[in-house]
Design a protein around this motif. Structure first.
Motif, mmCIF file in Angstrom:
data_model
loop_
_atom_site.group_PDB
_atom_site.id
_atom_site.type_symbol
_atom_site.label_atom_id
_atom_site.label_comp_id
_atom_site.label_asym_id
_atom_site.label_seq_id
_atom_site.Cartn_x
_atom_site.Cartn_y
_atom_site.Cartn_z
ATOM 1 N N VAL A 147 20.287 -7.169 -8.022
ATOM 2 C CA VAL A 147 20.924 -8.543 -8.102
ATOM 3 C C VAL A 147 20.666 -9.247 -9.358
ATOM 4 C CG1 VAL A 147 21.129 -10.700 -6.747
ATOM 5 C CG2 VAL A 147 21.059 -8.391 -5.395
ATOM 6 N N SER B 105 23.646 -10.006 -11.963
ATOM 7 C CA SER B 105 23.848 -11.424 -12.054
ATOM 8 C C SER B 105 23.878 -12.012 -13.396
ATOM 9 C CB SER B 105 23.218 -12.395 -10.920
ATOM 10 O OG SER B 105 21.792 -12.010 -11.239
ATOM 11 N N GLN C 143 26.580 -13.761 -15.710
ATOM 12 C CA GLN C 143 26.477 -14.871 -16.121
ATOM 13 C C GLN C 143 26.594 -14.939 -17.706
ATOM 14 O OE1 GLN C 143 22.569 -16.378 -15.241
ATOM 15 N NE2 GLN C 143 23.089 -18.658 -15.446
ATOM 16 N N LEU D 35 29.832 -7.190 -9.095
ATOM 17 C CA LEU D 35 29.873 -7.903 -8.027
ATOM 18 C C LEU D 35 29.835 -7.120 -6.748
ATOM 19 C CD1 LEU D 35 32.627 -10.448 -8.796
ATOM 20 C CD2 LEU D 35 30.285 -10.937 -8.663
ATOM 21 N N ILE E 30 26.204 -6.178 -6.296
ATOM 22 C CA ILE E 30 25.320 -7.286 -5.983
ATOM 23 C C ILE E 30 25.518 -7.399 -4.314
ATOM 24 C CG2 ILE E 30 25.224 -9.572 -6.137
ATOM 25 C CD1 ILE E 30 25.817 -9.549 -9.079
#
Length: 476
Positions: free
Chosen positions: A267, A271, A275, A289, A292
């Motif tokens: 995760v 991420s 980001q 995604l 995650i």
């Protein structure tokens, strides 16, 4: 009384033992004193009394049968007095008694009117009193001499009573020796017993302090099979149980940290990629995604399973039970796996007794069956075989689910039901298992009053057998 209780309460156990010993010793001394006086009264004094009475009755017998002429009777008594240990006097007039005795006596107080009537019936009198002349008590016996139911005279026999110190003078050294030996022996026994009592208790106190600090390696030596020894065994058993619990707790925390580390890493990593825009296409971003989300779902399942297992292991947790057709519950649960069964082309064989009713919680029973079927499908290769059987056996409900999958070793089967246990850890983690499913199954079976058995061989498959109590109408 309250002050005394507080004082005793504040004493150490050793002081209490010594106080008890002192109390026992005092009671023993008092008892010995009373016992010696008892022997004095009931042996010596009683013996003197019986001797005087017997002697007086023999002398009065000669008077009554007239074997000795009455005029010669005083001479006979005088002769007998010279050879007898006791003093024997013949008085034909009680008023002359004081003149005959070697010590002063009130002759009117010697024989009262009531006692005179007693003498007329042939009964004798016992007189005991202190005489200053002899500095001791005097025991006297008055024997009546009757002539045609009239009191013609009396025989008075008396003997100074020896003091208790003189009676037991010869035995005093023996009593002292026995008392000293008794005291030393009692002190030795009490000292050894107090040591045997207090030393283990002292060790247990130190041991309890060590346990509080998390030191479980020490063992109290068991030196007896009495209550102290049993208490030491209990302490050792408690230490072992606490040690095992501590190990399981550490393993549990390590397993939880290990299980959460991987999804959290995924995760965090994906991420950060999203980001910082470190992806080339929208499809790649969508893929991150999805990963995650999958890892989040995995952590959610893990947390839910942990909460569920903690709830089931709580002493306050109670199942709400009701009669359930077990076969229908199994079939309904099996339908939820139709897609996966077709995907792996598995052969399912079902043999269920529709008459079996089980008293249980529907949701929790379905959870048991679901976890077992899911486990069987996960560890069975494509085109494998799974068999479900439900029948009554030896007055119990027997439900079994068997597969011909990869199987387990004997060591693995012994660990079934432990938290985070996996027989194939890599594969289980890949498919998203938490390692808690069988632990939940084992606890739920226990809450339903049942037992769980596992049979498995590597490469041959695994069989889970569940045994539940038969439904009883009186349970409603």
């Amino acid at each position: 009384m309250t002050f005394l209780k507080k004082a005793i309460y504040s004493l150490t156990l050793k002081s209490k033992v010594r106080l008890l010993f002192a109390g026992i010793l005092c009671v023993t001394i008092i008892f010995s004193f009373l016992f010696i006086h008892y022997l004095y009264r009931n042996l010596y004094v009683k013996d003197v009394e019986e001797s005087l009475v017997s002697e007086g009755q023999k002398l009065s017998h000669y008077y009554s049968v007239e074997q000795i002429p009455i005029e010669d009777y005083p001479s006979y008594i005088s002769w007998y007095n010279s050879i007898s240990e006791s003093e024997v006097l013949f008085i034909d007039n009680p008023r002359e008694l004081s003149a005959c005795l070697p010590f002063e006596i009130n002759h009117q107080a010697l024989i009262t009117e009531q006692e005179r009537r007693q003498l007329l019936t042939g009964e004798h009198l016992i007189k005991v009193g202190y005489e200053e002349r002899f500095d001791r008590k005097i025991m006297g016996v008055v024997i009546p001499l009757l002539d045609n139911k009239s009191l013609s005279g009396i025989l008075y026999l008396y003997l100074p009573l020896s003091p208790i110190t003189e009676v037991f003078n010869q035995s005093t050294p023996l009593l002292i020796a026995v008392g000293v030996v008794f005291f030393l022996l009692t002190f030795f026994i009490v000292n050894r017993m107090s040591h045997s009592f207090l030393q283990p208790i002292h060790e247990m106190k130190q041991y309890a302090n060590d346990l509080a600090k998390g030191q479980f390696s020490k063992v109290i030596p068991v030196q007896s099979q009495d209550e102290i020894g049993k208490l030491a065994e209990t302490f050792n058993y408690m230490s072992k149980a606490l040690h095992e619990t501590d190990i399981r707790k550490k393993e549990f925390l390590a397993n939880v940290a290990h299980e959460l580390r991987t999804p959290l890493s995924y995760v965090k990593g994906y991420s950060e990629v999203l980001q910082e825009g470190l992806y080339e296409t929208e499809d790649e971003a969508r893929k991150y995604l999805i990963l995650i989300q999958q890892e989040s779902e995995r952590m959610k399942r893990l947390v839910n399973d942990l909460l569920d297992l903690a709830q089931l292991e709580s002493t306050h947790y109670q199942l709400v039970k009701m009669p359930i057709v077990f076969s229908q519950l199994i079939l309904d649960t099996l339908e939820r796996f139709n897609y996966r069964i077709k995907e792996k082309e598995l052969q399912i064989t079902v043999s269920l007794d529709d008459e079996i009713i089980i008293n249980g919680n529907e949701d929790r029973l379905q959870q048991i069956v679901y976890n077992l079927i899911e486990n069987a499908i996960r560890y069975t290769n494509s085109q494998g075989k799974i068999t479900l059987i439900l029948r009554e056996e030896k007055e119990k409900i027997h439900f079994s689910i068997a597969d011909n999958g990869i199987g387990m070793t004997k060591v693995d089967t012994e660990q079934i039901g432990q938290r985070f246990f996996r027989s194939d850890k890599a594969r289980n983690r890949k498919e998203g298992g938490t390692g808690l499913g069988l632990a939940i199954v084992k606890q739920l079976v226990h809450l339903h009053g049942g037992t769980l058995e596992v049979e498995s061989e590597v490469g041959e498959g695994t069989r889970f057998s569940l045994f539940f109590p038969l439904y009883n109408e009186e349970e409603r």
